[in-house]
Design a protein around this motif. Sequence first.
Motif, short mmCIF file in Angstrom:
data_model
loop_
_atom_site.label_atom_id
_atom_site.label_comp_id
_atom_site.label_asym_id
_atom_site.label_seq_id
_atom_site.Cartn_x
_atom_site.Cartn_y
_atom_site.Cartn_z
N VAL A 159 -20.20 83.04 11.47
CA VAL A 159 -20.53 81.62 11.23
C VAL A 159 -20.03 80.79 12.41
N LEU A 160 -20.50 79.55 12.49
CA LEU A 160 -19.94 78.61 13.46
C LEU A 160 -18.49 78.34 13.07
N SER A 161 -18.30 77.91 11.80
CA SER A 161 -16.97 77.58 11.31
C SER A 161 -17.00 77.60 9.79
N THR A 162 -16.01 78.23 9.18
CA THR A 162 -15.97 78.28 7.71
C THR A 162 -15.76 76.89 7.12
N GLU A 190 -16.25 86.57 11.74
CA GLU A 190 -16.18 85.99 13.08
C GLU A 190 -16.63 84.54 13.06
N GLN A 191 -15.89 83.68 13.74
CA GLN A 191 -16.32 82.30 13.94
C GLN A 191 -16.69 82.11 15.41
N THR A 192 -17.84 81.49 15.66
CA THR A 192 -18.21 81.25 17.05
C THR A 192 -17.80 79.86 17.50
N LYS A 193 -17.46 79.00 16.52
CA LYS A 193 -17.01 77.66 16.88
C LYS A 193 -15.88 77.22 15.94
N GLY A 194 -14.94 78.12 15.74
CA GLY A 194 -13.79 77.82 14.89
C GLY A 194 -13.01 76.66 15.49
N LYS A 195 -12.40 75.85 14.63
CA LYS A 195 -11.63 74.75 15.20
C LYS A 195 -10.32 74.55 14.45
N GLY A 196 -9.35 74.02 15.21
CA GLY A 196 -8.06 73.67 14.64
C GLY A 196 -7.96 72.17 14.51
N ARG A 197 -6.73 71.67 14.51
CA ARG A 197 -6.54 70.23 14.40
C ARG A 197 -7.19 69.51 15.57
N MET A 198 -7.61 68.28 15.32
CA MET A 198 -8.15 67.39 16.36
C MET A 198 -9.26 68.07 17.16
N ASP A 199 -10.09 68.85 16.45
CA ASP A 199 -11.25 69.49 17.07
C ASP A 199 -10.91 70.47 18.19
N ARG A 200 -9.64 70.91 18.25
CA ARG A 200 -9.31 71.90 19.26
C ARG A 200 -9.98 73.22 18.91
#
Lengths: 323, 323
Positions: free
Chosen positions: B92-95, B117-127
């Motif tokens: 996925v891009l992001s769960t 697998e995430q292809t565009k996983g993100k953390g805080r503040m869109d990191r």
Amino acid sequence: MSSRIREQLLSLLLEQGDAFTSGEEISRRLQCSRTAIWKQIEELRKEGYQVEARPKKGYRLVHRPDRVAPEELKPHLRSQRFGWSIQYHSQVLSTQLIAHDWARKGANEGSLVLTEEQTKGKGRMDRAWHSPPHSGIWMSLILRPTITLAQAPQLTLMAAVALTRALRRETGLDIRIKWPNDLLINGRKFCGILTETRGEQDQVQYVVLGMGINVNTLEDFLPDELMKVATSLAIEGGRTYHRVTLIASILQSLEEFYDAYLKQGFEPVRILWEEYAETIGREVRTETSQGTIAGMAVGLDPSGALLIRHQDHLQPVYSADID
Amino acid sequence: MSSRIREQLLSLLLEQGDAFTSGEEISRRLQCSRTAIWKQIEELRKEGYQVEARPKKGYRLVHRPDRVAPEELKPHLRSQRFGWSIQYHSQVLSTQLIAHDWARKGANEGSLVLTEEQTKGKGRMDRAWHSPPHSGIWMSLILRPTITLAQAPQLTLMAAVALTRALRRETGLDIRIKWPNDLLINGRKFCGILTETRGEQDQVQYVVLGMGINVNTLEDFLPDELMKVATSLAIEGGRTYHRVTLIASILQSLEEFYDAYLKQGFEPVRILWEEYAETIGREVRTETSQGTIAGMAVGLDPSGALLIRHQDHLQPVYSADID
């Protein structure tokens, strides 16, 4: 492109009032061909504008439909940022849904969703909100304040104050705020405000501020079950109002109060809210997760909670229905 | 339907261990035809399961791929509500994105989005968050707590405590919490927690709790720029871990702490958070909207803010990066 020409053409015709403007003059000022102008006049007619065309004299506007479309609104806007980016639809399920999608895709602060009619408008707690065509203001404004989630409910109170100020000025009616988000005239509701927030950790990412205002709704068109509790500006004022003028005034007022809130904090909002409140000084009763609280509403605390004098102490209430 | 038969078939084969099970027996227990079973065995093989088939003896499982699919997870679940409703995707891009859509459409509390697998996983503040295939746990859990927006940040701290407890038990490693949402081993980050909240007025409608955990990631597969600050359970533990076992343990721990939080409030979470924290008792420095605050982190206040001793008073910090 063509809608931009149509917008300019309409501004020009409005500016001229009863006077005719020649096709040549319009062509020169809009820097486009007379065929293009003719096409846009046909488009305006389809939208309900009556444009008189006389040989040798030119064009003039003799009737405007009552629409809240961008080309009607923009000439009236006095706000700097609010309402300049607009999504306008003649009918939608709900402006809130559209605004959320738009915000997720990156819409700027001040972006506005406007419609003539909502078929599935909603108020707090998913309650239905009756939004018949061309009679009210149904709109959603996107805000991106740098505040915490804990502060977000203050925006509801800020909006209530901003709308009350603008609508009092425009109509002269004695508009009052009922905790937390309803505006009343003579004890009947004509306006609801809904703030929906999206946040990450403790920070607000965006807020969609929804407003539903019964403007020119007549008594016969209110649903039976609302007759005793609902009203409209037209019913109370005994006249109809130009919706676009009201929207422009509301956006200006919202922008002023919002900027002041971000700069000076909640205190100025708090003071005006108490001034406009129907609720303060009345006996109220509310159900909370801690049980029923009944007593006199005495004001707002510095965070925006309603203070109720209950069993000899002041109980802050953060969100509830009150009777 | 067929994925349900596949799930039951896999459970049955797992249950039998090294022993063969006859087609007849499987057909009887699953109440479906032998053709249907054969079809599902073919499906399992496509997913990487090696199923041995011997005439007269039947079937047995000789190799299982490392997947976090529902049919692998469900036999391990010990939680009552969390993780029983699952959306599983191999990529996925992001769960978080999927979970938000699902929550808007009415997903129940405890619904879980899982991916390899995430292809565009993100953390805080869109990191960006590096989420390579089959090496970690990338998941998002939907919660619907009856709490205010002001309380929502406490869920991040609750989740950090629940994950630390579960992963300490499963791995024996000295896992510590770095304010507000990172889990560390030997000072390096292997897990991030992200809470995204949607609310109306002052009430939470739903929270999407995102978790990214480096489990079996090897040093060679960490991006260069992360080598000094990132790690994985495998790097620290010197062995690989069965991801599904960890997920089941995390969900059970989350459910326990979440239920306790809703019933007893934040205090039990607060005490354990301080116990597990890397941050407490250290000199920290943070940038806030009021300027730089530097001093010793001494604990959490009752609302969950980090208390920093700064110029002889305790300064609560609600959300920030700390050095």
